[in-house]
Design a protein around this motif. Structure first.
Motif, PDB file in Angstrom:
ATOM      1  N   ILE A  10      -2.682   2.948   1.427  1.00 65.12           N
ATOM      2  CA  ILE A  10      -4.001   3.426   0.987  1.00 65.12           C
ATOM      3  C   ILE A  10      -3.962   3.776  -0.505  1.00 65.12           C
ATOM      4  CG2 ILE A  10      -5.713   5.280   1.297  1.00 65.12           C
ATOM      5  CD1 ILE A  10      -4.708   5.399   4.265  1.00 65.12           C
ATOM      6  N   PHE A  16      -4.799   0.969  -7.983  1.00 65.30           N
ATOM      7  CA  PHE A  16      -4.992  -0.340  -8.626  1.00 65.30           C
ATOM      8  C   PHE A  16      -6.451  -0.486  -9.094  1.00 65.30           C
ATOM      9  CE2 PHE A  16      -6.181  -4.832  -8.377  1.00 65.30           C
ATOM     10  CZ  PHE A  16      -5.171  -5.434  -9.118  1.00 65.30           C
ATOM     11  N   PHE A 187      -4.379  -7.879 -17.531  1.00 66.24           N
ATOM     12  CA  PHE A 187      -4.129  -8.356 -16.168  1.00 66.24           C
ATOM     13  C   PHE A 187      -3.717  -9.820 -16.191  1.00 66.24           C
ATOM     14  CE2 PHE A 187      -5.234 -10.193 -12.099  1.00 66.24           C
ATOM     15  CZ  PHE A 187      -4.653  -9.288 -11.235  1.00 66.24           C
ATOM     16  N   HIS A 189      -2.913 -12.929 -13.789  1.00 67.91           N
ATOM     17  CA  HIS A 189      -3.119 -13.379 -12.413  1.00 67.91           C
ATOM     18  C   HIS A 189      -1.805 -13.806 -11.750  1.00 67.91           C
ATOM     19  CE1 HIS A 189      -4.027 -16.716  -9.535  1.00 67.91           C
ATOM     20  NE2 HIS A 189      -4.707 -15.741  -9.008  1.00 67.91           N
ATOM     21  N   ALA A 192       0.488 -10.911 -11.054  1.00 61.43           N
ATOM     22  CA  ALA A 192       0.017 -10.067  -9.952  1.00 61.43           C
ATOM     23  C   ALA A 192       0.260 -10.744  -8.602  1.00 61.43           C
ATOM     24  CB  ALA A 192      -1.466  -9.759 -10.127  1.00 61.43           C
ATOM     25  N   VAL A 193      -0.014 -12.045  -8.548  1.00 62.38           N
ATOM     26  CA  VAL A 193       0.198 -12.772  -7.281  1.00 62.38           C
ATOM     27  C   VAL A 193       1.685 -12.755  -6.930  1.00 62.38           C
ATOM     28  CG1 VAL A 193       0.115 -15.060  -6.205  1.00 62.38           C
ATOM     29  CG2 VAL A 193      -1.840 -14.232  -7.492  1.00 62.38           C
ATOM     30  N   MET A 196       2.687  -9.422  -5.626  1.00 62.48           N
ATOM     31  CA  MET A 196       2.329  -9.231  -4.211  1.00 62.48           C
ATOM     32  C   MET A 196       3.367  -9.889  -3.299  1.00 62.48           C
ATOM     33  SD  MET A 196      -0.464  -7.464  -3.932  1.00 62.48           S
ATOM     34  CE  MET A 196      -1.146  -7.801  -2.327  1.00 62.48           C
ATOM     35  N   LEU A 260       1.788  -5.524 -10.676  1.00 61.01           N
ATOM     36  CA  LEU A 260       0.346  -5.404 -10.420  1.00 61.01           C
ATOM     37  C   LEU A 260      -0.339  -4.598 -11.518  1.00 61.01           C
ATOM     38  CD1 LEU A 260       0.160  -4.620  -6.590  1.00 61.01           C
ATOM     39  CD2 LEU A 260      -0.397  -6.753  -7.729  1.00 61.01           C
ATOM     40  N   TRP A 453       0.907 -19.729   2.943  1.00 63.81           N
ATOM     41  CA  TRP A 453       0.119 -18.689   3.627  1.00 63.81           C
ATOM     42  C   TRP A 453       0.561 -18.464   5.072  1.00 63.81           C
ATOM     43  CZ3 TRP A 453      -5.547 -17.431   2.018  1.00 63.81           C
ATOM     44  CH2 TRP A 453      -5.562 -17.108   0.657  1.00 63.81           C
ATOM     45  N   TYR A 456       3.497 -16.326   4.859  1.00 63.24           N
ATOM     46  CA  TYR A 456       3.187 -14.914   4.576  1.00 63.24           C
ATOM     47  C   TYR A 456       2.656 -14.222   5.832  1.00 63.24           C
ATOM     48  CZ  TYR A 456       3.260 -16.665  -0.250  1.00 63.24           C
ATOM     49  OH  TYR A 456       3.615 -17.271  -1.422  1.00 63.24           O
ATOM     50  N   PHE A 457       1.799 -14.945   6.565  1.00 63.48           N
ATOM     51  CA  PHE A 457       1.276 -14.372   7.819  1.00 63.48           C
ATOM     52  C   PHE A 457       2.433 -14.033   8.763  1.00 63.48           C
ATOM     53  CE2 PHE A 457      -2.978 -16.437   7.026  1.00 63.48           C
ATOM     54  CZ  PHE A 457      -3.695 -15.259   7.035  1.00 63.48           C
ATOM     55  N   ILE A 460       4.234 -10.980   7.644  1.00 61.78           N
ATOM     56  CA  ILE A 460       3.460  -9.759   7.906  1.00 61.78           C
ATOM     57  C   ILE A 460       3.522  -9.401   9.385  1.00 61.78           C
ATOM     58  CG2 ILE A 460       1.112  -8.783   7.939  1.00 61.78           C
ATOM     59  CD1 ILE A 460       0.620 -10.367   5.313  1.00 61.78           C
TER      60      ILE A 460
ATOM     61  N   MET B   1      -8.674 -11.607 -13.296  1.00 64.03           N
ATOM     62  CA  MET B   1      -8.768 -10.653 -12.178  1.00 64.03           C
ATOM     63  C   MET B   1      -9.558 -11.225 -10.999  1.00 64.03           C
ATOM     64  SD  MET B   1      -8.141  -7.638 -10.952  1.00 64.03           S
ATOM     65  CE  MET B   1      -7.790  -6.307 -12.080  1.00 64.03           C
ATOM     66  N   PRO B   3     -10.067 -14.383  -9.796  1.00 66.25           N
ATOM     67  CA  PRO B   3      -9.358 -15.262  -8.846  1.00 66.25           C
ATOM     68  C   PRO B   3      -8.369 -14.494  -7.977  1.00 66.25           C
ATOM     69  CG  PRO B   3      -9.211 -16.120 -11.077  1.00 66.25           C
ATOM     70  CD  PRO B   3      -9.855 -14.799 -11.176  1.00 66.25           C
ATOM     71  N   PHE B   4      -7.736 -13.479  -8.572  1.00 65.57           N
ATOM     72  CA  PHE B   4      -6.759 -12.674  -7.818  1.00 65.57           C
ATOM     73  C   PHE B   4      -7.458 -11.945  -6.676  1.00 65.57           C
ATOM     74  CE2 PHE B   4      -4.656  -8.505  -7.217  1.00 65.57           C
ATOM     75  CZ  PHE B   4      -3.434  -8.956  -6.747  1.00 65.57           C
ATOM     76  N   LYS B   7      -8.580 -14.354  -3.956  1.00 67.67           N
ATOM     77  CA  LYS B   7      -7.425 -14.760  -3.153  1.00 67.67           C
ATOM     78  C   LYS B   7      -7.027 -13.646  -2.178  1.00 67.67           C
ATOM     79  CE  LYS B   7      -4.265 -17.848  -5.061  1.00 67.67           C
ATOM     80  NZ  LYS B   7      -3.188 -18.179  -5.968  1.00 67.67           N
ATOM     81  N   PHE B  11      -7.284 -13.884   1.809  1.00 63.64           N
ATOM     82  CA  PHE B  11      -6.055 -13.709   2.606  1.00 63.64           C
ATOM     83  C   PHE B  11      -6.234 -12.570   3.614  1.00 63.64           C
ATOM     84  CE2 PHE B  11      -1.790 -12.064   3.441  1.00 63.64           C
ATOM     85  CZ  PHE B  11      -1.115 -13.226   3.740  1.00 63.64           C
ATOM     86  N   LEU B  15      -6.364 -12.733   7.724  1.00 63.11           N
ATOM     87  CA  LEU B  15      -5.434 -11.892   8.486  1.00 63.11           C
ATOM     88  C   LEU B  15      -6.197 -10.973   9.441  1.00 63.11           C
ATOM     89  CD1 LEU B  15      -2.379 -11.223   8.651  1.00 63.11           C
ATOM     90  CD2 LEU B  15      -2.803  -9.369   7.071  1.00 63.11           C
TER      91      LEU B  15
END
Lengths: 478, 290
Positions: A10, A16, A187, A189, A192-193, A196, A260, A453, A456-457, A460, B1, B3-4, B7, B11, B15
């Motif tokens: 949270i 962020f 920032f 991209h 940041a990706v 993550m 991030l 993806w 990643y699923f 998780i 920012m 596009p991030f 995404k 996602f 999920l």
């Protein structure tokens, strides 16, 4: 606040969002915000110890300003001495006080004097070994005139308490991290990706690997006498994965989180269990600490430039100090000494820098010789991990004795199938990614896009499904 | 920012959709679980370990014991709320009544790390502890339990709240301190009376009456030493409660003149298999006379 908690899940999105959407323009406000949330992050565990971080920050900020204002060598030395005394004094009191007291009493008892002092009830503040070393590096670098002292108090306090790496590293150098507080963050991209992804990989290593290995290890280690040698060997193997998953997982989450927010932290682990010798292992394990000791202890002592005797002395000092840094127990000292003994032959034969590249570069599998080297190095670290995990030296020696008994060839206790699969996944992914920054680092490649993806699923789901009860990070106690 | 965030939202949406789908599937499975069907059960025995040990359903015509250890009244209420509408054959509910059932240590079961996970695992398909007023709930563990049980994989078994009569031949009544401290004290202090559990006891009575099911409270035997060690405030409250229940016309059955020796007790406050064999027919007989 633990990275593997709902609280953090949270906390992170809120911080962020505020950081990028509410305070994106004003650097000072952004730094003040980072300072505030870092103190909240730490205070979530116990706000009573916030004063320690503030004190350490204040002293080193003042020392930095003092050093910048004087060329007088004596004054400069005094200022450095002040920083060392305060930071190491805090460490000595909170971490080593009872250890020294116990050993003092034992020494007196050995000479026939009986003493029965009360042990002090001292709570070890989380992360004290990390942030004190970070602030110390600042003062030492300013003293050595490698960096300029900062006059920006806000940036400095935010640098010391930066929440992603505050409690368990990586131990950042002021020269690398502090300037990032001085320039506007943009920032990115891709950053940041990738951050993550690194967080996800760190969570997998911590929750799926480390926490589940811990359940088995915690069951076996205290009751080692009831188990066969093969089970004990399996428990040490799992402990090696637990400590790796726990600590490198924390580092991955820390680095990913920092990304991030537009910060770059140093790499702390680089697939250490694929090392071909102990020297390579130490270039890949807890890199921020080993380079800290190298730069601030080993090299000032003369490093390997003096006589052979001096070199040997320096190696033992750095490894023993490194062991002692981990905890106030003789087991850590022996752990460090063992690594010094492993390292020494390589150093004396000038083979410590033989394996600077990545194993089996450009190949799928290692050559048999490389595989043998990896297995041997891993086996050596396993022996040392027994001391690291044991409660005391007697426990460690008995444990090792039990491993190397006839029961080593008896059937071992088994582990859950899900844990076996998870470990295989960890090893395969890390092996395939050993040339990259972390387990899920893909760079800007568009390859495997369709596979990512679902992967990643799956990770998780594994985190939710295999996650046992929430465990603290092992390195918090250091 | 942008596009991030796109995404990230995409996602997360995928999920969450996947988890939502699993939640719906598991919810429908949990509602049609065959375990909920009590067959021809007419006398349903509910409560905690007291009746779980004390009442052997064999002595009751079409009897079924679904008690579970450490079950607070709130959980019993949710169980009955789910089971009674689906089992019209049930005509009598036997519910345990003891001093510790109104102890506020029951409230702590939804926040105490030792209990919370187990309580949520039992209750996640039948009741939401977060909706119970005035008790503190470890919501993190609750959310974690719901997500793990409902949102990660298709599961067939969601009914973790059905207990059964379970007993042993063993006997050791030396655990007075453990029992008293565990039931009436929390973290070393007198736990006090739970207004919540008291309220749920009356809600159970209301529920049964609304469904025209006879509700009978059963007080199972404990050792005299245990009774003597119960703190005064619980004795007083329990006496008042019994009076209140009698006034409402709720029958309360107890062993009466039954004499039990220590070998018929599993421990200081539970009957063992020998004690249950003596106690169960007495209650069955008394029930028949009501």
């Amino acid at each position: 606040m633990l990275f593997n908690s709902i609280d953090f899940a949270i906390f992170l999105p809120i911080v962020f969002a505020l950081y990028w959407f509410v305070f994106p323009k004003n650097l000072k406000v952004q730094n003040a915000f980072l300072l505030l949330v870092s103190y909240i992050f730490y205070g979530w565990w116990d706000w009573h110890f916030l004063w320690l971080i503030a004190l350490s920050s204040m002293v080193d900020f003042g020392v930095g300003l003092g050093l910048a204002g004087t060329e007088n060598k004596r004054h400069r030395r005094l200022l450095l001495f002040l920083s060392l005394t305060v930071n190491l004094g805090l460490l000595a009191y909170f971490k080593y006080c009872n250890f020294f007291l116990d050993n003092f009493v034992e020494a007196f008892r050995f000479f026939g004097f009986s003493m029965s002092p009360r042990n002090l009830e001292i709570v070890l503040p989380v992360g004290i070994s990390f942030y004190t070393f970070q602030t110390l590096s600042y003062s030492i670098d300013v003293y050595r005139q490698k960096i300029k002292a900062t006059k920006d108090v806000l940036s400095f306090f935010a640098f010391v308490s930066f929440f992603p790496q505050l409690v368990a590293g990586p131990i950042e150098r002021a020269s690398a991290l502090l300037p990032q507080f001085h320039r506007p963050r943009v920032f990115d991209h891709h950053k940041a990706v990738d951050g993550m992804r690194q967080i996800l990989w760190g969570l997998f290593k911590k929750i799926v690997i480390a926490d589940n290995c811990a359940t088995f290890v915690d069951e076996i280690f205290p009751h080692y006498a009831d188990h066969t040698g093969s089970t004990l060997l399996l428990a040490v193997f799992l402990f090696s994965l637990q400590i790796y998953g726990d600590f490198s997982g924390y580092s991955d989450i820390a680095i990913g989180t920092a990304r991030l927010f537009g910060f770059d932290l140093m790499k702390n682990f680089s697939f250490p269990y694929f090392s071909r010798d102990i020297a390579e292992f130490w270039r890949r394990w807890h890199i921020s600490l080993s380079t800290w000791f190298r730069d601030y202890v080993y090299i000032p002592l003369g490093g390997s430039r003096g006589s052979t005797t001096k070199t040997i002395r320096n190696i033992f000092i750095i490894f023993i100090v490194s062991g002692f840094w981990h905890g106030a127990n003789w087991t850590f000292v022996v752990w460090g000494t063992l690594h010094a003994l492993y390292f020494l032959p390589l150093m004396l034969r000038s083979k410590n820098r033989k394996n600077l590249n990545v194993v089996a570069e450009g190949k799928i599998f290692p050559r048999p010789k490389e595989l043998a080297q990896i297995v041997t190095t891993f086996a050596l670290t396993l022996i040392a991990w027994v001391f690291f995990r044991a409660d005391n030296l007697g426990h460690a020696f008995s444990y090792l004795g039990q491993i190397f008994s006839a029961s080593l060839f008896e059937t071992s206790k088994t582990i859950e199938q899900s844990l076996t699969i998870s470990i295989v996944v960890l090893i395969v992914i890390e092996w395939c990614q050993r040339l990259r920054e972390h387990g899920l680092h893909w760079g800007h490649e568009s390859r495997y896009r369709l596979l990512r993806w679902p992967a990643y699923f799956a990770l998780i789901m594994a985190i939710f499904l295999c996650g046992g009860s929430q465990h603290e990070f092992v390195y918090f106690q250091f | 920012m942008k596009p991030f965030l796109i995404k990230l939202v995409l996602f997360a949406s995928l999920l969450l959709t996947y988890m939502g789908f699993l939640y719906s599937y598991n919810l429908s499975v949990s509602k049609s679980d065959p375990k909920i069907d009590l067959g021809d059960c007419e006398t349903l025995i509910v409560g905690d370990s007291y009746l779980m040990r004390a009442l052997d359903p064999e002595f009751f015509e079409h009897g079924r014991n679904i008690c579970q250890g450490a079950e607070p009244y709130a959980l019993t209420y949710w169980k009955l709320q789910t089971l009674l509408p689906k089992n019209p054959h049930v005509s009598t509910v036997l519910l345990g009544l003891a001093h510790h059932n109104i102890s506020a240590y029951n409230d702590e079961k939804f926040i105490d790390p030792q209990w919370a996970e187990e309580m949520f695992k039992r209750s996640y398909t039948i009741g939401n502890p977060l909706t119970v007023e005035t008790i503190a709930v470890d919501w993190r563990t609750y959310v974690d339990t719901v997500v793990r049980q409902m949102c990660l994989q298709p599961k067939e078994d969601h009914v973790h709240y059905m207990g059964k009569y379970s007993n042993s031949r063993q006997s050791d009544t030396s655990d007075l301190k453990r029992a008293i401290e565990g039931h009436f004290f929390y973290r070393g202090k007198n736990a006090g009376i739970s207004a919540v559990m008291r309220r749920y006891l009356f809600k159970i009575i209301e529920l049964c009456r609304a469904r025209k099911v006879k509700i009978v409270l059963v007080v199972s035997p404990v050792r005299r030493r245990y009774l003597n060690a119960i703190p005064e405030n619980f004795l007083k409250e329990f006496k008042g409660l019994r009076g209140e229940l009698s006034q409402m016309g709720v029958p309360i059955l107890a062993a009466g003149g039954l004499r039990l020796n220590s070998k018929e007790f599993l421990n200081i406050d539970h009957l063992n298999i020998f004690g249950a064999k003596k106690f169960s027919p007495i209650i069955a007989r008394k029930l028949g006379k009501l």
